[in-house]
Design a protein around this motif. Structure first.
Motif, PDB file in Angstrom:
ATOM      1  N   ALA A 285     119.867  82.392  83.673  1.00  7.60           N
ATOM      2  CA  ALA A 285     120.297  83.379  84.675  1.00  7.60           C
ATOM      3  C   ALA A 285     119.198  83.637  85.698  1.00  7.60           C
ATOM      4  O   ALA A 285     119.464  83.691  86.909  1.00  7.60           O
ATOM      5  CB  ALA A 285     120.701  84.678  83.982  1.00  7.60           C
ATOM      6  N   ALA A 286     117.953  83.788  85.236  1.00 12.05           N
ATOM      7  CA  ALA A 286     116.847  84.031  86.164  1.00 12.05           C
ATOM      8  C   ALA A 286     116.643  82.832  87.085  1.00 12.05           C
ATOM      9  O   ALA A 286     116.378  82.992  88.285  1.00 12.05           O
ATOM     10  CB  ALA A 286     115.569  84.336  85.384  1.00 12.05           C
ATOM     11  N   GLY A 287     116.779  81.637  86.539  1.00 10.32           N
ATOM     12  CA  GLY A 287     116.645  80.438  87.365  1.00 10.32           C
ATOM     13  C   GLY A 287     117.730  80.338  88.415  1.00 10.32           C
ATOM     14  O   GLY A 287     117.477  79.964  89.565  1.00 10.32           O
ATOM     15  N   ALA A 288     118.951  80.685  88.029  1.00  9.90           N
ATOM     16  CA  ALA A 288     120.057  80.646  88.993  1.00  9.90           C
ATOM     17  C   ALA A 288     119.854  81.687  90.091  1.00  9.90           C
ATOM     18  O   ALA A 288     120.121  81.417  91.271  1.00  9.90           O
ATOM     19  CB  ALA A 288     121.381  80.888  88.272  1.00  9.90           C
ATOM     20  N   ILE A 289     119.350  82.851  89.727  1.00  7.25           N
ATOM     21  CA  ILE A 289     119.087  83.885  90.741  1.00  7.25           C
ATOM     22  C   ILE A 289     118.000  83.424  91.700  1.00  7.25           C
ATOM     23  O   ILE A 289     118.131  83.552  92.920  1.00  7.25           O
ATOM     24  CB  ILE A 289     118.722  85.219  90.054  1.00  7.25           C
ATOM     25  CG1 ILE A 289     119.955  85.814  89.378  1.00  7.25           C
ATOM     26  CG2 ILE A 289     118.136  86.205  91.056  1.00  7.25           C
ATOM     27  CD1 ILE A 289     119.659  86.989  88.472  1.00  7.25           C
ATOM     28  N   LEU A 290     116.920  82.869  91.153  1.00  3.61           N
ATOM     29  CA  LEU A 290     115.837  82.402  92.020  1.00  3.61           C
ATOM     30  C   LEU A 290     116.286  81.260  92.933  1.00  3.61           C
ATOM     31  O   LEU A 290     115.867  81.178  94.085  1.00  3.61           O
ATOM     32  CB  LEU A 290     114.640  81.945  91.184  1.00  3.61           C
ATOM     33  CG  LEU A 290     113.781  83.029  90.568  1.00  3.61           C
ATOM     34  CD1 LEU A 290     112.700  82.412  89.689  1.00  3.61           C
ATOM     35  CD2 LEU A 290     113.149  83.887  91.641  1.00  3.61           C
ATOM     36  N   THR A 291     117.121  80.382  92.430  1.00  2.00           N
ATOM     37  CA  THR A 291     117.532  79.218  93.211  1.00  2.00           C
ATOM     38  C   THR A 291     118.590  79.564  94.249  1.00  2.00           C
ATOM     39  O   THR A 291     118.487  79.162  95.412  1.00  2.00           O
ATOM     40  CB  THR A 291     118.069  78.117  92.272  1.00  2.00           C
ATOM     41  OG1 THR A 291     117.042  77.774  91.343  1.00  2.00           O
ATOM     42  CG2 THR A 291     118.465  76.885  93.044  1.00  2.00           C
ATOM     43  N   PHE A 292     119.613  80.302  93.845  1.00  2.00           N
ATOM     44  CA  PHE A 292     120.777  80.469  94.711  1.00  2.00           C
ATOM     45  C   PHE A 292     120.862  81.821  95.424  1.00  2.00           C
ATOM     46  O   PHE A 292     121.524  81.921  96.451  1.00  2.00           O
ATOM     47  CB  PHE A 292     122.056  80.259  93.897  1.00  2.00           C
ATOM     48  CG  PHE A 292     122.116  78.910  93.233  1.00  2.00           C
ATOM     49  CD1 PHE A 292     122.114  77.753  93.993  1.00  2.00           C
ATOM     50  CD2 PHE A 292     122.161  78.804  91.858  1.00  2.00           C
ATOM     51  CE1 PHE A 292     122.159  76.507  93.382  1.00  2.00           C
ATOM     52  CE2 PHE A 292     122.219  77.565  91.245  1.00  2.00           C
ATOM     53  CZ  PHE A 292     122.211  76.411  92.010  1.00  2.00           C
ATOM     54  N   ALA A 293     120.225  82.870  94.902  1.00  2.00           N
ATOM     55  CA  ALA A 293     120.467  84.203  95.444  1.00  2.00           C
ATOM     56  C   ALA A 293     119.281  84.816  96.184  1.00  2.00           C
ATOM     57  O   ALA A 293     119.369  85.943  96.635  1.00  2.00           O
ATOM     58  CB  ALA A 293     120.883  85.140  94.311  1.00  2.00           C
ATOM     59  N   THR A 294     118.184  84.117  96.276  1.00  2.00           N
ATOM     60  CA  THR A 294     117.033  84.686  96.976  1.00  2.00           C
ATOM     61  C   THR A 294     116.682  83.847  98.195  1.00  2.00           C
ATOM     62  O   THR A 294     116.913  82.644  98.226  1.00  2.00           O
ATOM     63  CB  THR A 294     115.799  84.767  96.054  1.00  2.00           C
ATOM     64  OG1 THR A 294     115.472  83.461  95.602  1.00  2.00           O
ATOM     65  CG2 THR A 294     116.045  85.679  94.879  1.00  2.00           C
ATOM     66  N   ASP A 295     116.090  84.527  99.174  1.00  2.00           N
ATOM     67  CA  ASP A 295     115.585  83.795 100.335  1.00  2.00           C
ATOM     68  C   ASP A 295     114.156  84.233 100.631  1.00  2.00           C
ATOM     69  O   ASP A 295     113.724  84.279 101.767  1.00  2.00           O
ATOM     70  CB  ASP A 295     116.493  83.996 101.550  1.00  2.00           C
ATOM     71  CG  ASP A 295     116.654  85.458 101.923  1.00  2.00           C
ATOM     72  OD1 ASP A 295     116.205  86.321 101.147  1.00  2.00           O
ATOM     73  OD2 ASP A 295     117.225  85.725 102.985  1.00  2.00           O
ATOM     74  N   TRP A 296     113.427  84.577  99.583  1.00  2.00           N
ATOM     75  CA  TRP A 296     112.037  84.976  99.745  1.00  2.00           C
ATOM     76  C   TRP A 296     111.198  83.757 100.087  1.00  2.00           C
ATOM     77  O   TRP A 296     111.465  82.643  99.635  1.00  2.00           O
ATOM     78  CB  TRP A 296     111.481  85.585  98.466  1.00  2.00           C
ATOM     79  CG  TRP A 296     112.163  86.825  98.005  1.00  2.00           C
ATOM     80  CD1 TRP A 296     112.807  87.739  98.777  1.00  2.00           C
ATOM     81  CD2 TRP A 296     112.263  87.292  96.663  1.00  2.00           C
ATOM     82  NE1 TRP A 296     113.309  88.748  98.005  1.00  2.00           N
ATOM     83  CE2 TRP A 296     112.981  88.502  96.699  1.00  2.00           C
ATOM     84  CE3 TRP A 296     111.829  86.829  95.444  1.00  2.00           C
ATOM     85  CZ2 TRP A 296     113.254  89.242  95.571  1.00  2.00           C
ATOM     86  CZ3 TRP A 296     112.096  87.560  94.320  1.00  2.00           C
ATOM     87  CH2 TRP A 296     112.804  88.753  94.377  1.00  2.00           C
ATOM     88  N   ASP A 297     110.146  83.992 100.835  1.00  3.07           N
ATOM     89  CA  ASP A 297     109.192  82.937 101.154  1.00  3.07           C
ATOM     90  C   ASP A 297     107.832  83.349 100.609  1.00  3.07           C
ATOM     91  O   ASP A 297     107.269  84.365 101.014  1.00  3.07           O
ATOM     92  CB  ASP A 297     109.087  82.730 102.672  1.00  3.07           C
ATOM     93  CG  ASP A 297     110.345  82.100 103.250  1.00  3.07           C
ATOM     94  OD1 ASP A 297     110.975  81.314 102.530  1.00  3.07           O
ATOM     95  OD2 ASP A 297     110.674  82.408 104.413  1.00  3.07           O
ATOM     96  N   MET A 298     107.350  82.573  99.662  1.00  6.75           N
ATOM     97  CA  MET A 298     106.020  82.821  99.112  1.00  6.75           C
ATOM     98  C   MET A 298     105.146  81.627  99.467  1.00  6.75           C
ATOM     99  O   MET A 298     105.574  80.470  99.335  1.00  6.75           O
ATOM    100  CB  MET A 298     106.080  82.991  97.592  1.00  6.75           C
ATOM    101  CG  MET A 298     106.779  84.245  97.135  1.00  6.75           C
ATOM    102  SD  MET A 298     106.812  84.421  95.346  1.00  6.75           S
ATOM    103  CE  MET A 298     105.098  84.678  94.992  1.00  6.75           C
ATOM    104  N   GLN A 299     103.962  81.914  99.906  1.00  9.07           N
ATOM    105  CA  GLN A 299     103.070  80.844 100.315  1.00  9.07           C
ATOM    106  C   GLN A 299     102.573  80.100  99.072  1.00  9.07           C
ATOM    107  O   GLN A 299     102.011  80.684  98.156  1.00  9.07           O
ATOM    108  CB  GLN A 299     101.892  81.425 101.084  1.00  9.07           C
ATOM    109  CG  GLN A 299     101.042  80.389 101.752  1.00  9.07           C
ATOM    110  CD  GLN A 299      99.967  81.038 102.612  1.00  9.07           C
ATOM    111  OE1 GLN A 299      99.680  82.220 102.473  1.00  9.07           O
ATOM    112  NE2 GLN A 299      99.405  80.259 103.501  1.00  9.07           N
ATOM    113  N   GLY A 300     102.800  78.805  99.046  1.00  9.43           N
ATOM    114  CA  GLY A 300     102.341  77.968  97.948  1.00  9.43           C
ATOM    115  C   GLY A 300     103.276  77.899  96.763  1.00  9.43           C
ATOM    116  O   GLY A 300     102.984  77.202  95.797  1.00  9.43           O
ATOM    117  N   VAL A 301     104.397  78.623  96.784  1.00  9.46           N
ATOM    118  CA  VAL A 301     105.345  78.608  95.666  1.00  9.46           C
ATOM    119  C   VAL A 301     106.737  78.311  96.205  1.00  9.46           C
ATOM    120  O   VAL A 301     107.233  78.991  97.099  1.00  9.46           O
ATOM    121  CB  VAL A 301     105.356  79.966  94.923  1.00  9.46           C
ATOM    122  CG1 VAL A 301     106.389  79.961  93.806  1.00  9.46           C
ATOM    123  CG2 VAL A 301     103.991  80.300  94.378  1.00  9.46           C
TER     124      VAL A 301
END
Length: 81
Positions: free
Chosen positions: A11-27
């Motif tokens: 579930a956490a992986g699906a949220i990170l992949t499909f539901a977020t549009d955050w931009d982190m430098q280097g990640v």
């Protein structure tokens, strides 16, 4: 890790992949989410394989022999019938 932990990873992986549009430098959060989902799926497969191996099913025709109970008419307990 139990089945619940594996489902949380998926579930956490699906949220990170499909539901977020955050931009982190280097990640790359899409890649991190994909890795979480893959690890969760591997965990579910391993958990189900181990759970299937632990299950022991005795058939209905399996006789149960109680060898501790003295038989009638025997002198094992020092008394006759």
């Amino acid at each position: 890790m139990g089945l619940g932990g594996c489902i949380i990873l998926i579930a956490a992986g699906a949220i990170l992949t499909f539901a977020t549009d955050w931009d982190m430098q280097g990640v790359n959060l899409d890649l991190v989410g994909l890795i979480f989902m893959i690890v969760g799926l591997i965990g579910v497969a391993t958990f189900s394989s181990v759970a299937r191996r632990r299950r022991v099913v005795m058939g209905a025709g399996t006789p149960v022999i109680d060898e501790e109970r003295p038989h009638r008419g025997s002198y094992r307990d020092g008394q006759g019938s």
